[in-house]
Scaffold this active site. Sequence first.
Site, PDB file in Angstrom:
ATOM      1  N   GLU A  17      12.934   2.587   3.319  1.00  0.00           N
ATOM      2  CA  GLU A  17      11.901   3.047   4.239  1.00  0.00           C
ATOM      3  C   GLU A  17      12.221   2.784   5.708  1.00  0.00           C
ATOM      4  O   GLU A  17      11.659   3.451   6.588  1.00  0.00           O
ATOM      5  CB  GLU A  17      10.564   2.362   3.898  1.00  0.00           C
ATOM      6  CG  GLU A  17      10.066   2.626   2.487  1.00  0.00           C
ATOM      7  CD  GLU A  17       9.651   4.076   2.280  1.00  0.00           C
ATOM      8  OE1 GLU A  17       9.246   4.719   3.265  1.00  0.00           O
ATOM      9  OE2 GLU A  17       9.749   4.557   1.143  1.00  0.00           O
ATOM     10  N   PHE A  40       0.851  -1.188   0.000  1.00  0.00           N
ATOM     11  CA  PHE A  40       0.000   0.000   0.000  1.00  0.00           C
ATOM     12  C   PHE A  40       0.886   1.237   0.000  1.00  0.00           C
ATOM     13  O   PHE A  40       1.685   1.448   0.913  1.00  0.00           O
ATOM     14  CB  PHE A  40      -0.921   0.020   1.212  1.00  0.00           C
ATOM     15  CG  PHE A  40      -1.794   1.246   1.264  1.00  0.00           C
ATOM     16  CD1 PHE A  40      -2.769   1.451   0.309  1.00  0.00           C
ATOM     17  CD2 PHE A  40      -1.627   2.192   2.267  1.00  0.00           C
ATOM     18  CE1 PHE A  40      -3.578   2.588   0.348  1.00  0.00           C
ATOM     19  CE2 PHE A  40      -2.428   3.328   2.314  1.00  0.00           C
ATOM     20  CZ  PHE A  40      -3.408   3.520   1.348  1.00  0.00           C
ATOM     21  N   TYR A  78       1.183   5.398  -0.023  1.00  0.00           N
ATOM     22  CA  TYR A  78       0.419   6.584   0.352  1.00  0.00           C
ATOM     23  C   TYR A  78       1.254   7.852   0.284  1.00  0.00           C
ATOM     24  O   TYR A  78       0.736   8.958   0.469  1.00  0.00           O
ATOM     25  CB  TYR A  78      -0.169   6.423   1.753  1.00  0.00           C
ATOM     26  CG  TYR A  78       0.865   6.171   2.837  1.00  0.00           C
ATOM     27  CD1 TYR A  78       1.468   7.219   3.512  1.00  0.00           C
ATOM     28  CD2 TYR A  78       1.243   4.877   3.187  1.00  0.00           C
ATOM     29  CE1 TYR A  78       2.410   6.998   4.502  1.00  0.00           C
ATOM     30  CE2 TYR A  78       2.177   4.636   4.178  1.00  0.00           C
ATOM     31  CZ  TYR A  78       2.757   5.702   4.829  1.00  0.00           C
ATOM     32  OH  TYR A  78       3.692   5.459   5.803  1.00  0.00           O
ATOM     33  N   GLY A  79       2.556   7.728   0.031  1.00  0.00           N
ATOM     34  CA  GLY A  79       3.451   8.881  -0.023  1.00  0.00           C
ATOM     35  C   GLY A  79       4.403   8.779  -1.197  1.00  0.00           C
ATOM     36  O   GLY A  79       3.988   8.685  -2.349  1.00  0.00           O
ATOM     37  N   SER A  80       5.702   8.741  -0.903  1.00  0.00           N
ATOM     38  CA  SER A  80       6.689   8.764  -1.984  1.00  0.00           C
ATOM     39  C   SER A  80       6.662   7.510  -2.850  1.00  0.00           C
ATOM     40  O   SER A  80       7.104   7.550  -4.005  1.00  0.00           O
ATOM     41  CB  SER A  80       8.099   8.952  -1.406  1.00  0.00           C
ATOM     42  OG  SER A  80       8.463   7.858  -0.587  1.00  0.00           O
TER      43      SER A  80
END
Length: 207
Positions: free
Chosen positions: A113, A36, A38-40
């Site tokens: 990450e 999933f 949601y950002g970069s």
Amino acid sequence: MASPAIHIPHGPARSAHLLQRTTAEWRERGEDLLLFAYGSLIWRPEFEYAEALPARVLGYHRALRMRSSVNRGSTHQPGLVLALLPGGSCRGLVYRVPRAIGEEALPQLWAREMPNGVYDPRWLHCDTPSGRLRALAFTLSRRSPNWTGPLHEPELLHIFRHAEGRYGTTLDYLLRTVQGLREHGIRDMELERQAHLAARHGLCAPP
């Protein structure tokens, strides 16, 4: 169902433990790797994928409230990156990464990450046009020392002016995320408010 929390202090040991656990959970399912974004990861995934589906997660929301001392800031001047915090909902993408590629992609994603093991990786239910899927997401507990809590405008502006890490500035990260979300038909009003704040103070062009 979310994986149980662990109590190893943040750092390389926690990151390695979480990678080992998450890899084992994924292999046990015997499926493609679902992530999933949601950002970069929306605008810079850095891995091959077979499919990208619009998705919505219930029970978590996107927020620029996680301190970053590596990717978008430094120990001298921490920056900010996005995290999924409990409460609300979040629209993003689910990537389907073929199993053969996932064996290589997951450790690379971890290095990007999870250099300090700050996030809590969880398998979340994502509603997509293909039905409900269970995908890996990087969440953050409000008990984490890296959660900033609410930030006032002067604090945000100071970070936008000064925070820079190995992947660039916090402000560039924010602006690229706003643009990447828009390209997928997603408008995040809080992120757009923060981008307009930076523009009003002459730090960037209006988003």
